[in-house]
Scaffold this motif. Sequence first.
Motif, mmCIF file in Angstrom:
data_model
loop_
_atom_site.group_PDB
_atom_site.id
_atom_site.type_symbol
_atom_site.label_atom_id
_atom_site.label_comp_id
_atom_site.label_asym_id
_atom_site.label_seq_id
_atom_site.Cartn_x
_atom_site.Cartn_y
_atom_site.Cartn_z
ATOM 1 N N ALA A 108 0.690 -1.313 0.162
ATOM 2 C CA ALA A 108 0.062 0.002 -0.075
ATOM 3 C C ALA A 108 0.837 1.248 -0.092
ATOM 4 O O ALA A 108 1.761 1.220 0.778
ATOM 5 C CB ALA A 108 -0.961 0.053 1.230
ATOM 6 N N THR A 133 0.969 6.667 4.263
ATOM 7 C CA THR A 133 1.019 7.250 2.777
ATOM 8 C C THR A 133 -0.258 6.714 2.105
ATOM 9 O O THR A 133 -0.633 7.338 1.156
ATOM 10 C CB THR A 133 2.160 6.588 2.125
ATOM 11 O OG1 THR A 133 2.322 5.080 1.738
ATOM 12 C CG2 THR A 133 3.389 7.178 2.691
ATOM 13 N N ASP A 184 11.332 -0.532 -1.293
ATOM 14 C CA ASP A 184 9.751 -0.299 -1.899
ATOM 15 C C ASP A 184 9.001 0.515 -0.948
ATOM 16 O O ASP A 184 8.109 1.264 -1.196
ATOM 17 C CB ASP A 184 8.818 -1.299 -2.518
ATOM 18 C CG ASP A 184 9.687 -2.172 -3.735
ATOM 19 O OD1 ASP A 184 10.569 -1.385 -4.106
ATOM 20 O OD2 ASP A 184 9.030 -3.203 -4.160
ATOM 21 N N ILE A 185 9.333 0.378 0.412
ATOM 22 C CA ILE A 185 8.352 0.972 1.471
ATOM 23 C C ILE A 185 9.452 2.014 2.419
ATOM 24 O O ILE A 185 9.191 2.413 3.274
ATOM 25 C CB ILE A 185 7.534 0.206 2.294
ATOM 26 C CG1 ILE A 185 8.569 -0.833 3.233
ATOM 27 C CG2 ILE A 185 6.761 -0.590 1.594
ATOM 28 C CD1 ILE A 185 7.912 -1.505 4.172
ATOM 29 N N GLY A 217 6.597 1.131 6.667
ATOM 30 C CA GLY A 217 7.773 1.782 6.420
ATOM 31 C C GLY A 217 7.401 3.184 6.157
ATOM 32 O O GLY A 217 6.225 3.633 6.024
ATOM 33 N N GLY A 250 7.351 4.727 3.437
ATOM 34 C CA GLY A 250 6.755 4.900 2.180
ATOM 35 C C GLY A 250 5.684 4.365 1.966
ATOM 36 O O GLY A 250 4.657 4.489 1.032
ATOM 37 N N GLY A 251 5.296 3.487 3.060
ATOM 38 C CA GLY A 251 4.015 2.578 2.731
ATOM 39 C C GLY A 251 3.910 1.282 3.581
ATOM 40 O O GLY A 251 4.942 1.128 4.526
#
Lengths: 329, 329, 329, 329
Positions: free
Chosen positions: A260, B231, C138-139, C242, C244-245
Motif C-alpha cells: 500500500a 502514505t 519499496d517502502i 515503512g 513510504g508505505g
Amino acid sequence: MLNIGILGCGRIGQVHAGSIAHVDGASVAAVADAFPEAANALAGKTGASVMSADEIIASDGIDAIVIGTPTDTHFDLIQAGAKAGKAIFCEKPVDMSSDRIRQCIETVDAHGVMFLTGFNRRFDPGFAAIQARIAAGDIGNVELVTILSRDPSPPPVSYIKSSGGLFRDMMIHDFDMSRFLLGEEVVQVYATGSALVDPAIGEAGDVDTAVAVLTTASGKICQISNSRRATYGYDQRVEVHGAGGLLRAENMRENNVEIATEQGFRSAPAQNFFLERYAGAYVAEMKHFVECVASGTSPSPNIRDGLAAQMIADAAAQSLETGVPVKLG
Amino acid sequence: MLNIGILGCGRIGQVHAGSIAHVDGASVAAVADAFPEAANALAGKTGASVMSADEIIASDGIDAIVIGTPTDTHFDLIQAGAKAGKAIFCEKPVDMSSDRIRQCIETVDAHGVMFLTGFNRRFDPGFAAIQARIAAGDIGNVELVTILSRDPSPPPVSYIKSSGGLFRDMMIHDFDMSRFLLGEEVVQVYATGSALVDPAIGEAGDVDTAVAVLTTASGKICQISNSRRATYGYDQRVEVHGAGGLLRAENMRENNVEIATEQGFRSAPAQNFFLERYAGAYVAEMKHFVECVASGTSPSPNIRDGLAAQMIADAAAQSLETGVPVKLG
Amino acid sequence: MLNIGILGCGRIGQVHAGSIAHVDGASVAAVADAFPEAANALAGKTGASVMSADEIIASDGIDAIVIGTPTDTHFDLIQAGAKAGKAIFCEKPVDMSSDRIRQCIETVDAHGVMFLTGFNRRFDPGFAAIQARIAAGDIGNVELVTILSRDPSPPPVSYIKSSGGLFRDMMIHDFDMSRFLLGEEVVQVYATGSALVDPAIGEAGDVDTAVAVLTTASGKICQISNSRRATYGYDQRVEVHGAGGLLRAENMRENNVEIATEQGFRSAPAQNFFLERYAGAYVAEMKHFVECVASGTSPSPNIRDGLAAQMIADAAAQSLETGVPVKLG
Amino acid sequence: MLNIGILGCGRIGQVHAGSIAHVDGASVAAVADAFPEAANALAGKTGASVMSADEIIASDGIDAIVIGTPTDTHFDLIQAGAKAGKAIFCEKPVDMSSDRIRQCIETVDAHGVMFLTGFNRRFDPGFAAIQARIAAGDIGNVELVTILSRDPSPPPVSYIKSSGGLFRDMMIHDFDMSRFLLGEEVVQVYATGSALVDPAIGEAGDVDTAVAVLTTASGKICQISNSRRATYGYDQRVEVHGAGGLLRAENMRENNVEIATEQGFRSAPAQNFFLERYAGAYVAEMKHFVECVASGTSPSPNIRDGLAAQMIADAAAQSLETGVPVKLG
C-alpha cells in the motif's frame, strides 16, 4: 499397481507422468514418442521403458494408456487401445470431428474400456468445490452461469491455423465447464467474436475475442467470454447464480502479498501459466482416472462428455459464421 | 424537539451541526464562538441564533449543549452547563487532567445531567458491528484485541507541543476502543515509542510511532499501534480474537474499483480524511445522544468512560517515560 | 550431486526428504532413526541406505546432514557433524541453551562448515517477497512490524511441559521473522501472556496467548501476538510499515471459492496445517541449502541467526516472569 | 442561484430534492404532485412552494425542472418545459416510444434547452472512475465489457405488466452503461431470457433472467446479464477489458466487518437498496446538472443518450421475440 503407458512425451505427457508419481497404486511403466530424445528424457526421469506406441498398446504388462500426442493421431490410438482392452486417458479434444468421436464411442463401448476425456478444469479445487456445492443444493436451482477464460497471450498464428479455431481450441474447456455446472444439456448456442488482439489472427480466419450464450431446455443460461490476451496473468473465473445465492471462484495469485502506497493497494498478478494454475487439477484428474479404473466406475468427464463439448464448439463456430443462434441435438 | 446549543463553531462544531440536521427531533437553536465570523457562518447555514456561550447555558430555550471548544475551556463549560441542567455532549478529551475530570463527574452527578464523551469511533458502523457481535457471543470469550490507527500525516509541531502527547491526543481513541471491545477494565499498561516520522516531534518531547500493551484482570490482552504517518490513507483497523473466532474491520477505500495490469491488481487508497472516514459515525453518535436525552438513559461512552481512557493515557505516558509497565486502579 | 544424510525420519525428516526430491543436484543418500521402522520406511520411499547417525557422519560418501532429531540430541550431532566436515541443515531450535549454541558456533567456525538453521518461514513465498521488497526500498525505512501467529489448536500438555515454553517453542519463529524484517538487531523485549485457551497450560507453567514488543537501537518497533488457538485455520500474517508505505501478507485459504447468500459472502478457512501452509517454503529452504553448499556462501538463516532468536526468546521468557522489559546484548 | 421545480414528489422526486440540498448554487423553489399530500410533505421538508406542474413550467421564477412523474406523462412535460425554456432533468426512460423521444429531441433542440437523462449509474463513483480511467487510456483500447445487474427481489407482477418488459425497464440502465464504457455505438444486439424467478412473470409475458450480447462496428463486445433476484443484496458490477488490462468495480457492502470461524471468513451482504447503493451517484448527478446549466455545456447523459439506450432496449426485446440478433441504426 496400475501400469500406465504414456503416449506422447511433450509438455502434457510430462505433466501426466509427474502426476502419476503423486498417485498411489499407479506407475509409469512405458513411454513413447515420435522423437526418441523426448521419450528417452521422460524415461530417464520416471524409470520407465521406452517403447513404440504400438508396442505399448500390444503389451500385456500395460493396463492403461495416456494419450498426449497430436490431436490427429488420437483416433487411431483410441481405436487400437480400446481393442487391446486398455483403459484410456485421452487429452482434449478427443478429435476435431464429432463423427469420428462417435466412432470412438462405438469402439470404446464395444470393448467395454474405461475412457476419461482430459478436461482438467473439472478437477481444479475451486471449480470442483463449486460443482460439489451446487450438487449439495447450497444455492438451489442453477439459473445463470458466467465463465471467463483469458490466456496471457496469443499462440503463434501458425498454431491458430491448425487449431480448429478459438471455439474448438480454447472455449471448448468452457463448454465442458458449462455442462459440468449447468447440470443440464445445452440446446442452443449463440456466438460472436472479433480479432482485436492481433489482426493476423483475423487474417487467418479466426477470432481472438469471443463470447457465447448457451441455453438449456429449462431456460438456464450460460455466458462465456474468451480472449487470447490478459496482461495481468491467466484469467480463469467461474460464477454461478442459483435461486438461493451465488458461487464464484477468483483467480489464483502469484503470492498473497499486498503493498500500500499513495497509489493505493496493489496485490500480485494472477498465476500466469496454465501448468502452475492447474497443477493441483492435473494431479486430481490422474487420481480420479486411477480410482475409476480400480473401482470400475465411469469417469467424469467420459468420452460422451468429450463429444458433447465438441458439438457445442461446432455449433458455436457455425453461429459465428452464420450470425444466428444454432440449435443442438 | 431537543434544542441544542453549539459551543465552538470550528471544524468539529460544524460537523455536529451537520449531524443534527440528520437527526429527527433535534435542531440547532443557537451557536457560540469566540470568533464572531465563525459563529455567524454556522448560524447562516443552520438558521440558529448567535449567542455567547454564557447566554446559551443560561437560556431556558436550550436543552442541551455540544462542547467543541478548545480543551482547556471544557472544564468551565461543563461546570456551568451541568449546574444549568443542560444535557452535555463533550468532545474528547474531557480534560487533560484526570483530577479535573473527576471534579466534572461530581458536578454532573450532583445535577443529574446526561453526559456523552465524544469518542466517535464507537459509532463507526464497522466497529459498532464488531462490538455488537461480541456482545451477542458470536466469537465467545474475547482473548486478544489488536487496534491499529495511523494518521495520513503528522500535525504541525506547534500542535504537538500543546497536545498532551501522542498517548493523550491520538491513542486515547484506541484506549477507549480497547475498553469498548475488551468488556473489562484495563489493569496494566506498557507503552513504548519513537520519533521516526519527524525528528522535530522527538525534539518537542513526543513520539510519532508508538505501541501499547494493555492487560485486564482476567488476562485479556490488547495491542495498540499508532503512527502519525500512512502514505496510503487514514488507516483505522480493529481485530478481535475470541475463543470461537475472529472479528475484524478493514479500512474504507476511496472507491471500489480495481485495475489489473502487468503490475498486478491495484485498488484505491483508504479514505484519507477523518471527517470522510467517520461521517457515518458522527451522525450515529448524535442520534445516540438525542435518543439518550429523550429516553433518560445513560449514553455510551459517558463521562466515566472519558475518565477511564484519560487514566490509561496517563499510565501509557508514564510507562514511556519510566520504561516499565504501569498499574492502574 | 550433493549426497545428503537425513538424521531423524519423523514428520520433519520426511518433509525434508520430500523436498530434496524437488531439488536438482541433491539426493537422499542415507537415513537414520532411533526407530528402525521409521528409517526403513523413509529408505523405501527414497531409495536411500539405512545407517546409524554415527555411520552417516563418518561416511565419506555423505556431504551434508539434515538434523531433524529431538532437540536434546542436536548438540552432539552438530559437534560430530562439524568435526567431520559435513554441511549442516539443523531444525530449529539449534538448542534450548544459548550457551550451548555458542559452543556449536565455535565448532562450526573452527571447522569452517556451512550451517543453516531451519527457520522455514523465511522461505515462505509471501514473507520472502516482503523481505525482498523491503530490501529493494519499496517502502523506505522500516518503522513498525506486526507479526501474528496462531496455531489451529494447542498441543498436548505433555508436549507443553518439555517445550521450553511458548516463547522458545512457538514465538521463536516470529523472533527470527522480526530480525529478518527489521533489518536491525533487537535491543529490548517486553512480553506478557495468559493461559486463556486451556487452564491446564497455565497449570503447567506456560501461557497460550501472548504478545511481545521488540525495539531496536534506532527505535524501530515490532509487535508480535501468538495464540495456541484459531478456529478458522492456521493464522500466519505479517505486516510491515515503512516511511513510504505498507507491506502485508494475508493467509493462504483452502480454496478460492466464495458463496454469497442472505448471510453475506463466505470464503474458505485458512489452510489448517503447517505442512500444507509452508509446503512451498520447505522446498525453497532446501534449495537454498543446496545452493549455498554448491556456491560456498553462508546461508540465511545461519547458526548465528539461530542464536539470536534463542536469546530473544530467553529475554521474552524472563520479561514474562519479571513483568518488566529485558535488555539484550 | 438555480431555482428548481420538482415535478413528482414520489420516492425519486424526494431523492432529487434531497440531492439539491447538497448542491451549492441550487435550491428547490417549487414542488408539484397529483397527490396534494405528497407535494405538501416535500414542501414542508424543503421550504418550497406547492404549485401545479403547469404553474411551475409557466413561472418566471423557475429556471429548471426535474421530471420524476410517471413515464407516460414525461412527453407532455418535456414539450411544455422546453417551450418555456426550462433546463430539464428527466428520469429514465424519457419515453417508452423511441419515436416520441425523437419528437422531444426536436422540441428540445428547437428551443435550445439543456436536457439531462437520469441514468444515475454514470455518476456512481466506481463506474465514473472506470470511465475516467478508460478515457485516460489506462487500459488501452476497450475490447470486452461485462455488466451484471441483479435486483434483490422482483417487483409485483402488476408492475411488470406495465413496465415495458425487463429490457426497457431494468436492462436499459446497462445499455446506457455499455455505451458509456464502450465509447462506440452499438450496431447489433442479441438477447435471450427466461422466467426462472417467478413463473407469474413469464405468464405476464416477460422474463426475469436475461442476457444480451452487444457488438460495435469495430468489433468490441459487451455482455450483460440481469436477474430480478439476488439473495445477497443489490448486485451491481462492471468489468472492462482493454488491450492493456482490466478495470472492475465490486459491490458496495453493508459494512467492512469480517468474521472468521470454522466455517471460514464471512463478510457482509451487498448494500440491498438502490437508494443506499446509489446515494452518492444521485448527488453527483444533480451537481452535474446544475454545473451544466451554469456553464451552458451539454450534460452526459443527454436526451440523445436517452434515445440510444431506448433503441437498444427495443432491439433486445425484438431479439428475444424473434430469436435472432437485431441490427441497429
